[in-house]
Each structure stands twice: as structure tokens, then as C-alpha cells.
Write an enzyme that holds these catalytic residues in place. Structure first.
Site, PDB file in Angstrom:
ATOM      1  N   SER A   1      -3.944   2.781   7.116  1.00 28.04           N
ATOM      2  CA  SER A   1      -3.494   3.472   5.910  1.00 28.04           C
ATOM      3  C   SER A   1      -2.579   4.660   6.177  1.00 28.04           C
ATOM      4  O   SER A   1      -1.850   5.081   5.285  1.00 28.04           O
ATOM      5  CB  SER A   1      -4.699   3.907   5.089  1.00 28.04           C
ATOM      6  OG  SER A   1      -5.592   4.653   5.879  1.00 28.04           O
TER       7      SER A   1
ATOM      8  N   HIS B   1      -5.022  -2.258   2.005  1.00 30.75           N
ATOM      9  CA  HIS B   1      -3.565  -2.204   1.822  1.00 30.75           C
ATOM     10  C   HIS B   1      -2.894  -3.553   2.067  1.00 30.75           C
ATOM     11  O   HIS B   1      -1.682  -3.667   1.944  1.00 30.75           O
ATOM     12  CB  HIS B   1      -2.949  -1.167   2.768  1.00 30.75           C
ATOM     13  CG  HIS B   1      -3.286   0.232   2.415  1.00 30.75           C
ATOM     14  ND1 HIS B   1      -2.629   0.942   1.433  1.00 30.75           N
ATOM     15  CD2 HIS B   1      -4.238   1.064   2.894  1.00 30.75           C
ATOM     16  CE1 HIS B   1      -3.144   2.152   1.343  1.00 30.75           C
ATOM     17  NE2 HIS B   1      -4.129   2.252   2.227  1.00 30.75           N
TER      18      HIS B   1
ATOM     19  N   LYS C   1      -5.331  -0.451  -5.213  1.00 31.28           N
ATOM     20  CA  LYS C   1      -3.994  -0.288  -4.637  1.00 31.28           C
ATOM     21  C   LYS C   1      -3.025  -1.272  -5.291  1.00 31.28           C
ATOM     22  O   LYS C   1      -2.628  -1.051  -6.416  1.00 31.28           O
ATOM     23  CB  LYS C   1      -4.084  -0.375  -3.124  1.00 31.28           C
ATOM     24  CG  LYS C   1      -4.716   0.937  -2.642  1.00 31.28           C
ATOM     25  CD  LYS C   1      -5.266   0.976  -1.283  1.00 31.28           C
ATOM     26  CE  LYS C   1      -5.922   2.361  -1.115  1.00 31.28           C
ATOM     27  NZ  LYS C   1      -6.842   2.429  -0.007  1.00 31.28           N
TER      28      LYS C   1
HETATM   29  C1  LIG Z   1      -7.946   3.352   0.175  1.00 32.93           C
HETATM   30  C2  LIG Z   1      -8.761   2.760   1.227  1.00 32.93           C
HETATM   31  C3  LIG Z   1     -10.140   2.611   1.073  1.00 32.93           C
HETATM   32  C4  LIG Z   1     -10.875   3.181  -0.094  1.00 32.93           C
HETATM   33  O1  LIG Z   1     -10.645   2.461  -1.262  1.00 32.93           O
HETATM   34  P1  LIG Z   1     -10.890   3.165  -2.664  1.00 32.93           P
HETATM   35  O2  LIG Z   1     -10.978   2.034  -3.628  1.00 32.93           O
HETATM   36  O3  LIG Z   1      -9.723   4.064  -2.908  1.00 32.93           O
HETATM   37  O4  LIG Z   1     -12.173   3.925  -2.555  1.00 32.93           O
HETATM   38  C5  LIG Z   1     -10.834   1.967   2.072  1.00 32.93           C
HETATM   39  N1  LIG Z   1     -10.213   1.504   3.182  1.00 32.93           N
HETATM   40  C6  LIG Z   1      -8.891   1.654   3.362  1.00 32.93           C
HETATM   41  C7  LIG Z   1      -8.255   1.127   4.605  1.00 32.93           C
HETATM   42  C8  LIG Z   1      -8.127   2.303   2.398  1.00 32.93           C
HETATM   43  O5  LIG Z   1      -6.825   2.488   2.605  1.00 32.93           O
END
Ligand SMILES: *Cc1c(COP(=O)(O)O)cnc(C)c1O
Length: 397
Positions: free
Chosen positions: A192, A220, A251
Site C-alpha cells: 500500500s 489494492h 478502495k
Molecule cells: C486499506 C488496507 C487495509 C484496510 O482496509 P480498510 O477497509 O480500509 O480497513 C488492509 N490491508 C491493506 C493492504 C490495505 O491497503
């Protein structure tokens, strides 16, 4: 600090207030204090802050689905039908039709037997990992895995071995040395903060060779990777098999919530063991209904959006590379621009902000102190003109 001024506070209250403000002061002195910014959406890939419009590179709304009219309509219709809150955990107040529908659609989308929806990606990782890894397990974790994976591992009773970022030789040497009864490798598919991709194919074959489970966090990757947006496994052309896949709806799906996809046994175990699922009120049904529509669009009707996303990604990435910026090994719409230390990253962020570009500086504890960066998250909603302007601005830096 004389007693009379603080007449109504107890001594311990005063003491803890001092401790908190000291801690805040120390963060401020190190330039590590974080603050919140009020924003409002202002059309595709733009936001308004204090009345001014900024090009937004801070959002993971890769396909611009958060404002998609069909998704908005689906959510509104579900609110009319089901009200808003779900009342309790699904184990108590039951599964609403949109929850079941969402899990069905996600299972088809991810081509797995079964899916369980969680409230957030953070809740999924902190729930799943302790549920599937016990005291007899060693977890092998990439050093750049997301904080929610790190926290999930902390909550489990498993031992952890951290391997160097994407270093398969290192991972193999750790797997070979380990005599644990059960092993589990966990990795982000798309990292991320670096925007590079884990070598899932190699990981899967290593796991097979050493009798280890594999869990991937496709937060992602979902909606972004693969021809039809199915994520990391589609990108590498591999079947799910026994891989446990976690993903988010927050996302590319432009919604909220997360999920774990796997075999029916894994899902049934999570319903019984994942505490963030068991002891937390389920998603509002309307949020799940929005997710259903998003999955439909993301899976079957977003080819053009994804093409635009990758075209924009190439435009920005090539421009940055051409100017000599260090974008690490980014291969995805997450493009870091290495700035060095905390100060230089903050200055760079401020310079962009002054030029109406919103791309946040990323500092410790999210990244190491000498690897502070600006993180660009480019989306299908950016125009070529937005990106040209951004590159032009960086050229003058
Ligand atoms: C954003 C993210 C999360 C968390 O997800 P949310 O739905 O925002 O809590 C978990 N793992 C990765 C790799 C992320 O980028």
C-alpha cells in the site's frame, strides 16, 4: 499549574493531561504530529478544502465508483427498504438479504467456494489471522505488510518470522529452517505504500513445497489487477485453490467493508472464531447493497474505467521517472515519490498543496524515517490535463 486554577480536576486527571500533552509535544517536535483535514468531493478526482479546489491523489477510489449513480441509487433504495443500522452482530440479529447477496456475488467474483463479509479490511485482518493461526503456527510475514496484518499477527498466539520485502530466497530459507507444525505465509498483493506487487506465483509454489498455508491481502488488487479486476490471482493467472484471499470494498469498489474468500470450512471457522466478526455490529444493509452493485460494475462493466486507470498510471509514472524521481518499484496506481527524511517530505507535500495538489507526505510509523515519501494514488477520474499540471508543478520543484 497551581491547585486553585485546576480546582475542579482531580490530581490523576491533571497528571494524565500533562502526560498526553507531553506526548503530543514530542510528536510535534519531531514533525510527526498528524492532523485531520476537512474535505468535500468536487467532481472527478478533485476535492474542495476551505473553499479551494485541489487535484486529489490521496484517495483509493481507483475507478471513481464512490460517486457512481447506480451505486448511490442502490444504497438509497436499500435504506428505504431496510432502514439504516443492522442492529447487532449477524450472529445475533441475523443476515439481511443484501449481506447474503454480497457474499454470493463476491464468491463468484473471486471464484471461490465461499465468502464472509467483514466491516473493514482492518477488522478482517485482525479477525482472520488469530482465527486461523494458533500457538502451534509460525506466520511468515513480508516486512512491508499492512499495519492491519501486523496487528492481526499480534492478536494471534502464533510466532512470527518477518522476511525481507518480496525476498523469496529469504522466505525460503526461513521456511526451510522452521520446524513448526503449522505454517502460514501472509502478504499484501499490492503493497500500500510502495505500489509494488508480491510474487504470488512464487509464493504459492513455495507454500506448496513447504506445506504452508497462504493468505493474501488483495485490498489494492481487487478491481485494479487482472483483466476483469478480480485481483492478484487473476493478474498472475493462478487459481485460488487453498489460498485465503482477503479484500476490501473500500478502495476500487468505492464503498465500505471487506471480505475473506476461501473454502466453506475456512468461512465456517471464521464465523465461529473471528472475533471482529462475532463481536461487532454488521455493516448497514444499505452499505452491503451498494457493495453488490459495485461488484457487478467492477467485475463486468469496468473495462474502460480500468483502461483509463492504467493509462493515467503510466502517464504519471513515466513523467515522474523521466524527471528522475525515485518511485521505488511501483507497478500499480500507487506511486511513491521518495523524498528522504521527514522534513523534506513535509516540504514537498506543502509545495504541492500550495499548488492545489493534494498528495500527502507519508512519515513514520507508516514508513521508515529515511524513506519518507509523497504517495500518489492515481485514479480513472484524473484527466490527462490534471496529470500534466502535476508533472509541470513537480518539474519546478
Ligand atoms: C486499506 C488496507 C487495509 C484496510 O482496509 P480498510 O477497509 O480500509 O480497513 C488492509 N490491508 C491493506 C493492504 C490495505 O491497503
Amino acid at each position: 499549574m497551581k491547585g486553585s486554577e485546576k480546582g475542579r480536576s482531580s490530581k490523576s486527571e491533571v497528571r494524565s493531561r500533562n502526560e498526553f500533552s507531553k506526548e503530543l509535544e514530542s510528536l510535534r517536535n519531531k514533525n510527526l504530529l498528524r492532523k485531520l483535514t476537512c474535505v468535500e468531493p468536487a467532481g472527478n478526482a478533485h476535492i474542495k478544502i476551505k473553499g479551494q479546489v485541489y487535484t486529489n491523489y490521496s484517495s483509493n477510489d481507483y475507478l471513481g465508483l464512490s460517486t457512481h449513480p447506480e451505486i448511490v441509487r442502490a444504497a438509497a433504495a436499500a435504506i428505504q427498504k431496510f432502514g439504516f443500522g443492522s442492529g447487532s452482530s449477524r450472529l445475533l440479529s441475523g443476515t439481511f438479504p443484501p449481506h447474503a447477496e454480497l457474499e454470493e456475488r463476491l464468491a463468484k467474483f473471486k471464484k471461490t467456494e465461499c465468502v464472509l463479509v467483514f466491516n473493514t479490511g482492518y477488522a478482517a485482518n485482525t479477525g482472520v489471522i488469530p482465527a486461523i493461526a494458533g500457538a502451534d503456527t509460525v506466520i511468515f510475514s513480508d516486512e512491508l505488510n499492512h499495519a492491519s496484518i501486523v496487528d492481526g499477527i499480534r492478536l494471534s498466539k502464533a510466532d512470527v518470522m518477518v522476511y525481507m520485502h518480496r525476498d523469496m530466497n529469504h522466505l525460503e530459507s526461513l521456511l526451510r529452517k522452521s520446524s513448526a507444525r503449522r505454517r502460514l505465509v501472509i502478504t499484501d498483493t499490492v503493497f500500500s505504500m510502495d505500489g509494488d506487487i508480491a510474487p504470488i506465483k512464487v509464493l504459492a509454489s513455495l507454500c506448496e513445497r513447504y506445506g504452508s498455508g497462504l493468505m493474501i491481502d488483495d485490498a489494492h488488487g481487487t478491481g485494479v489487477l487482472g483483466k476483469t479486476g478480480r485481483g492478484g490471482l487473476e493478474h498472475f493467472g493462478i487459481n485460488g485453490g487453498s489460498i485465503i484471499q482477503m479484500g476490501t470494498l473500500s478502495k476500487a469498489a468505492g464503498c465500505y467493508g471487506a471480505f475473506v474468500a476461501g473454502s466453506k470450512d475456512v468461512i465456517d471457522l471464521l464465523i465461529n472464531r473471528a472475533r471482529s466478526f462475532m463481536y461487532s455490529t454488521s455493516l448497514p444493509p444499505a452499505v452491503a447493497a451498494a457493495g453488490c452493485t459495485a461488484i457487478d460494475i467492477m467485475g463486468r462493466r469496468s473495462v474502460r474505467l480500468r483502461e483509463r486507470l492504467w493509462k493515467n498510471r503510466k502517464h504519471l509514472h513515466d513523467g515522474l521517472e523521466h524527471m528522475g524521481f525515485d518511485t521505488l518499484d511501483s507497478e500499480t496506481p500507487i506511486i511513491p515519490v521518495l523524498a528522504g527524511n521527514i522534513d523534506t517530505s513535509l516540504k514537498m507535500g506543502q509545495y504541492l498543496y500550495d499548488n492545489k495538489i493534494f498528495a500527502p507526505a507519508i512519515r513514520p510509523p507508516t514508513v521508515p524515517g529515511d524513506k519518507c515519501r509523497i504517495r500518489f494514488s492515481v485514479t480513472a477520474g484524473h484527466t490527462a490535463e490534471d496529470i500534466d499540471k502535476t508533472l509541470e508543478c513537480l518539474k519546478k520543484l
